[in-house]
Design a protein around this motif. Structure first.
Motif, short mmCIF file in Angstrom:
data_model
loop_
_atom_site.label_atom_id
_atom_site.label_comp_id
_atom_site.label_asym_id
_atom_site.label_seq_id
_atom_site.Cartn_x
_atom_site.Cartn_y
_atom_site.Cartn_z
N SER A 110 0.86 -1.35 -0.06
CA SER A 110 -0.21 0.16 -0.08
C SER A 110 0.84 1.27 0.02
N ALA A 111 0.26 2.19 -0.35
CA ALA A 111 0.90 3.86 -0.40
C ALA A 111 1.50 4.07 0.90
N ALA A 112 0.81 3.66 2.08
CA ALA A 112 1.34 3.75 3.43
C ALA A 112 2.32 3.04 3.71
N VAL A 113 2.51 1.96 3.41
CA VAL A 113 3.69 0.92 3.76
C VAL A 113 4.78 1.50 2.76
N ALA A 114 4.69 1.87 1.62
CA ALA A 114 5.92 2.14 0.90
C ALA A 114 6.35 3.47 1.36
N ASP A 115 5.53 4.28 1.91
CA ASP A 115 6.07 5.78 2.38
C ASP A 115 7.06 5.50 3.39
N ALA A 116 6.25 4.44 4.25
CA ALA A 116 7.04 4.01 5.90
C ALA A 116 8.44 3.48 5.23
N GLY A 118 10.05 3.96 2.60
CA GLY A 118 10.89 4.82 1.86
C GLY A 118 11.17 4.15 0.30
N THR A 119 10.15 3.45 -0.06
CA THR A 119 10.52 2.80 -1.40
C THR A 119 9.32 3.59 -2.52
N GLY A 120 9.61 3.35 -3.78
CA GLY A 120 8.77 3.77 -4.73
C GLY A 120 7.15 3.28 -4.42
N ARG A 121 6.34 4.07 -4.76
CA ARG A 121 5.09 3.37 -4.62
C ARG A 121 4.54 2.49 -5.68
N ASP A 122 5.29 2.23 -6.60
CA ASP A 122 5.29 1.15 -7.59
C ASP A 122 6.36 0.01 -7.59
N GLU A 123 7.01 0.08 -6.12
CA GLU A 123 8.05 -0.96 -6.28
C GLU A 123 7.91 -2.03 -5.27
N PRO A 124 8.01 -3.40 -6.17
CA PRO A 124 7.78 -4.51 -5.17
C PRO A 124 8.57 -4.60 -4.04
N VAL A 125 8.10 -5.08 -3.18
CA VAL A 125 9.02 -5.57 -1.92
C VAL A 125 8.77 -6.98 -1.53
N HIS A 126 9.47 -7.60 -0.61
CA HIS A 126 9.08 -9.00 -0.19
C HIS A 126 8.28 -8.95 0.93
N THR A 127 7.10 -9.66 0.67
CA THR A 127 6.06 -9.68 1.77
C THR A 127 6.01 -10.83 2.53
N VAL A 128 6.55 -10.93 3.64
CA VAL A 128 6.56 -12.48 4.33
C VAL A 128 5.34 -12.53 5.33
N ARG A 129 4.63 -13.48 5.12
CA ARG A 129 3.18 -13.70 5.76
C ARG A 129 3.55 -14.79 7.10
N ARG A 130 3.77 -14.23 8.19
CA ARG A 130 3.69 -15.19 9.35
C ARG A 130 2.61 -15.32 10.43
N PRO A 147 12.36 -4.64 1.90
CA PRO A 147 12.52 -3.85 0.41
C PRO A 147 13.90 -4.91 -0.07
N PRO A 148 13.69 -4.87 -1.20
CA PRO A 148 15.02 -5.82 -2.07
C PRO A 148 16.26 -5.33 -1.34
N ALA A 149 16.42 -4.00 -1.44
CA ALA A 149 17.82 -3.40 -0.99
C ALA A 149 18.31 -3.99 0.53
N SER A 150 17.17 -4.45 1.40
CA SER A 150 17.46 -4.90 2.70
C SER A 150 18.18 -6.55 2.41
N VAL A 151 17.79 -7.05 1.28
CA VAL A 151 18.37 -8.43 1.22
C VAL A 151 18.93 -8.46 -0.35
N PRO A 152 20.07 -7.76 -0.24
CA PRO A 152 20.70 -7.70 -1.57
C PRO A 152 21.40 -8.89 -2.33
N ASP A 153 21.56 -9.95 -1.24
CA ASP A 153 22.19 -11.23 -1.82
C ASP A 153 21.05 -12.30 -1.91
N LEU A 154 20.04 -12.08 -2.07
CA LEU A 154 18.98 -12.85 -1.99
C LEU A 154 18.78 -13.35 -3.49
N THR A 155 18.49 -14.69 -3.63
CA THR A 155 18.49 -15.34 -5.15
C THR A 155 16.96 -15.85 -5.08
#
Length: 253
Positions: A110-116, A118-130, A147-155
């Motif tokens: 959501s836009a609120a999560v993206a703003d929190a 600091g990613t672009g509003r159209d940028e996908p992020v890893h969403t982990v459900r627990r 955000p992908p930037a937080s896990v740069p070595d993920l493949t």
């Protein structure tokens, strides 16, 4: 300057009924027992069904009652203490973490999560459900945004999807150096997905705990955890075992 005398505010009818119902729960019903239907209860106490629903909703919010799919309204057990934080900051997914990863996907938040984040509003992020279970019952559901930037070595080769993918994201996140975490708690109501996850009805009261994990001066991850307000007593720090009892009419736990 003179004083102004405030007129006493009459007690709402539903609030008086809530007190009467609370006393009846203590004297006439046991934990897990199903209450009579709304029509019979309204007739017993001589009130409109709208007034009865207000009183029942208040008692559900206080943790005295539970609405269960296919069962009805039952007397709730005492609230269980659920630890949501300690004095020591730690990444999600560490050894003493009681959450169970269920799934992970790249999604546009959501836009609120993206703003929190600091990613672009159209940028996908890893969403982990627990999910979290205490004493054999589901007590919380979480969406952890990374955000992908937080896990740069993920493949994608490591684990393409599902719980294995979630664990991989959590493992990679822990490679960073956590500076601090900040949490806030607010009252909310369960949406359709959270209600299903927590075995509640949509609209049931929940406690929403939002936690920001900060590293290198930015938000490295954002957790939005939804706890059942009817059964949980959230505890913080090293003194989470403290309980305050106000008596049967206004119990804190």
């Amino acid at each position: 300057m003179g004083t102004t005398q405030l007129e006493p505010v009459p007690e709402p009818k539903y609030w008086h009924l809530r007190t009467v119902l609370s006393e009846a729960l203590d004297s006439e019903f046991s934990v897990g027992e199903v209450l009579p239907n709304e029509r019979d209860l309204a007739a017993r106490f001589g009130v409109a069904r709208a007034t009865l629903r207000q009183a029942l909703e208040q008692l559900e919010l206080e943790g005295r009652l539970q609405r269960r799919r296919g069962v009805g309204t039952t007397v709730a057990p005492p609230r269980v203490g659920v630890a949501v934080g300690t004095r020591q900051h730690a990444w999600p997914g560490t050894a003493d973490d009681s959450w169970q990863p269920a799934d992970c996907a790249l999604t546009v938040p959501s836009a609120a999560v993206a703003d929190a984040l600091g990613t672009g509003r159209d940028e996908p992020v890893h969403t982990v459900r627990r999910s979290r279970v205490t004493h054999g019952q589901p007590v919380a559901a979480e969406l952890l945004y990374v955000p992908p930037a937080s896990v740069p070595d993920l493949t994608a080769i490591d684990a393409p999807s599902g719980a294995a993918r979630a664990r991989t994201v959590l493992r990679e996140l822990q490679r960073g150096e956590l500076e601090r975490q900040e949490s806030a708690v607010e009252l909310g109501s369960a949406g359709a997905e959270d209600a299903k996850e927590l075995d509640r009805l949509p609209g049931a009261p929940v406690l929403v705990v939002t936690t920001r994990y900060l590293a290198e001066g930015r938000t490295a991850a954002l957790s939005v955890a939804t706890y059942r307000a009817d059964t949980c007593r959230l505890t913080f720090g090293d003194f989470g075992d403290v309980e305050i009892h106000h008596g049967p009419e206004n119990r804190a736990s």
